[in-house]
Motif scaffolding. Structure first.
Motif, PDB file in Angstrom:
ATOM      1  N   HIS A  89       0.896  -1.124   0.022  1.00 13.49           N
ATOM      2  CA  HIS A  89       0.029  -0.045  -0.151  1.00 13.49           C
ATOM      3  C   HIS A  89       0.846   1.256  -0.158  1.00 13.49           C
ATOM      4  O   HIS A  89       0.686   2.111  -0.681  1.00 13.49           O
ATOM      5  CB  HIS A  89      -0.997   0.083   1.209  1.00 13.49           C
ATOM      6  CG  HIS A  89      -2.146  -1.198   1.166  1.00 13.49           C
ATOM      7  ND1 HIS A  89      -3.139  -0.808   0.218  1.00 13.49           N
ATOM      8  CD2 HIS A  89      -2.224  -1.942   1.751  1.00 13.49           C
ATOM      9  CE1 HIS A  89      -3.937  -1.583   0.265  1.00 13.49           C
ATOM     10  NE2 HIS A  89      -3.445  -2.558   1.159  1.00 13.49           N
ATOM     11  N   TYR A 110       1.014   3.977  -2.672  1.00 16.07           N
ATOM     12  CA  TYR A 110       0.986   5.645  -2.535  1.00 16.07           C
ATOM     13  C   TYR A 110       2.004   6.492  -2.972  1.00 16.07           C
ATOM     14  O   TYR A 110       1.713   7.418  -3.436  1.00 16.07           O
ATOM     15  CB  TYR A 110       0.657   5.607  -0.779  1.00 16.07           C
ATOM     16  CG  TYR A 110       0.567   7.234  -0.400  1.00 16.07           C
ATOM     17  CD1 TYR A 110      -0.731   7.844  -0.671  1.00 16.07           C
ATOM     18  CD2 TYR A 110       1.459   7.678   0.140  1.00 16.07           C
ATOM     19  CE1 TYR A 110      -0.992   8.994  -0.081  1.00 16.07           C
ATOM     20  CE2 TYR A 110       1.310   8.846   0.687  1.00 16.07           C
ATOM     21  CZ  TYR A 110       0.332   9.760   0.441  1.00 16.07           C
ATOM     22  OH  TYR A 110       0.147  10.879   0.654  1.00 16.07           O
ATOM     23  N   ARG A 159       1.860   6.740  -6.774  1.00 22.66           N
ATOM     24  CA  ARG A 159       0.735   7.564  -7.071  1.00 22.66           C
ATOM     25  C   ARG A 159       1.249   9.026  -6.847  1.00 22.66           C
ATOM     26  O   ARG A 159       1.136  10.117  -7.730  1.00 22.66           O
ATOM     27  CB  ARG A 159      -0.537   7.452  -6.201  1.00 22.66           C
ATOM     28  CG  ARG A 159      -1.595   8.160  -6.857  1.00 22.66           C
ATOM     29  CD  ARG A 159      -2.761   7.805  -6.089  1.00 22.66           C
ATOM     30  NE  ARG A 159      -2.654   8.371  -4.593  1.00 22.66           N
ATOM     31  CZ  ARG A 159      -3.004   7.851  -3.725  1.00 22.66           C
ATOM     32  NH1 ARG A 159      -4.052   6.943  -3.835  1.00 22.66           N
ATOM     33  NH2 ARG A 159      -2.902   8.325  -2.429  1.00 22.66           N
ATOM     34  N   ASP A 160       1.779   9.340  -5.595  1.00 25.10           N
ATOM     35  CA  ASP A 160       2.249  10.834  -5.241  1.00 25.10           C
ATOM     36  C   ASP A 160       3.582  11.054  -6.274  1.00 25.10           C
ATOM     37  O   ASP A 160       3.225  12.286  -6.611  1.00 25.10           O
ATOM     38  CB  ASP A 160       2.639  10.627  -3.833  1.00 25.10           C
ATOM     39  CG  ASP A 160       2.798  11.957  -3.194  1.00 25.10           C
ATOM     40  OD1 ASP A 160       2.013  12.874  -3.681  1.00 25.10           O
ATOM     41  OD2 ASP A 160       3.721  12.290  -2.454  1.00 25.10           O
TER      42      ASP A 160
END
Length: 100
Positions: free
Chosen positions: A35, A39, A42-43
């Motif tokens: 996860h 994250y 994506r960031d």
């Protein structure tokens, strides 16, 4: 001998419990790691999009620049001294400086 077997059996039970807890923790940490990577990716992708957009905005001329280039090609001055007046066949150095 029976007491030693009992102690070994108890130690084996404790090892099984510890192993089960370690396996559960490993699984939980693996999922959490996955996860976090998602994250961060994506960031990171969003940050790259922002920087790419800023670079594109900084390097790509805007609509106003295109309009000035069109006016100049149509034969009019775009420099501040003679703006809008018809150009002769020669290029105006002041107009060309605006393009740089």
């Amino acid at each position: 001998m029976e007491t030693q077997i009992g102690e070994l059996y108890e130690q084996l039970g404790n090892l099984k419990n510890d192993l089960g807890e370690l396996i559960e923790e490993n699984h939980r940490l693996t999922i959490e790691n996955k996860h976090l990577r998602t994250y961060l990716n994506r960031d990171h992708v969003q940050e790259e999009k922002k920087t790419t957009k800023k670079k594109r905005e900084a390097t790509v001329p805007g609509e106003g620049f295109d309009n000035l280039a069109r006016i100049y090609k149509e034969g009019f001055h775009i420099c501040h001294m003679q703006f809008g007046s018809p150009r002769t066949d020669e290029d105006c150095l002041f107009c060309l400086e605006l393009f740089d």
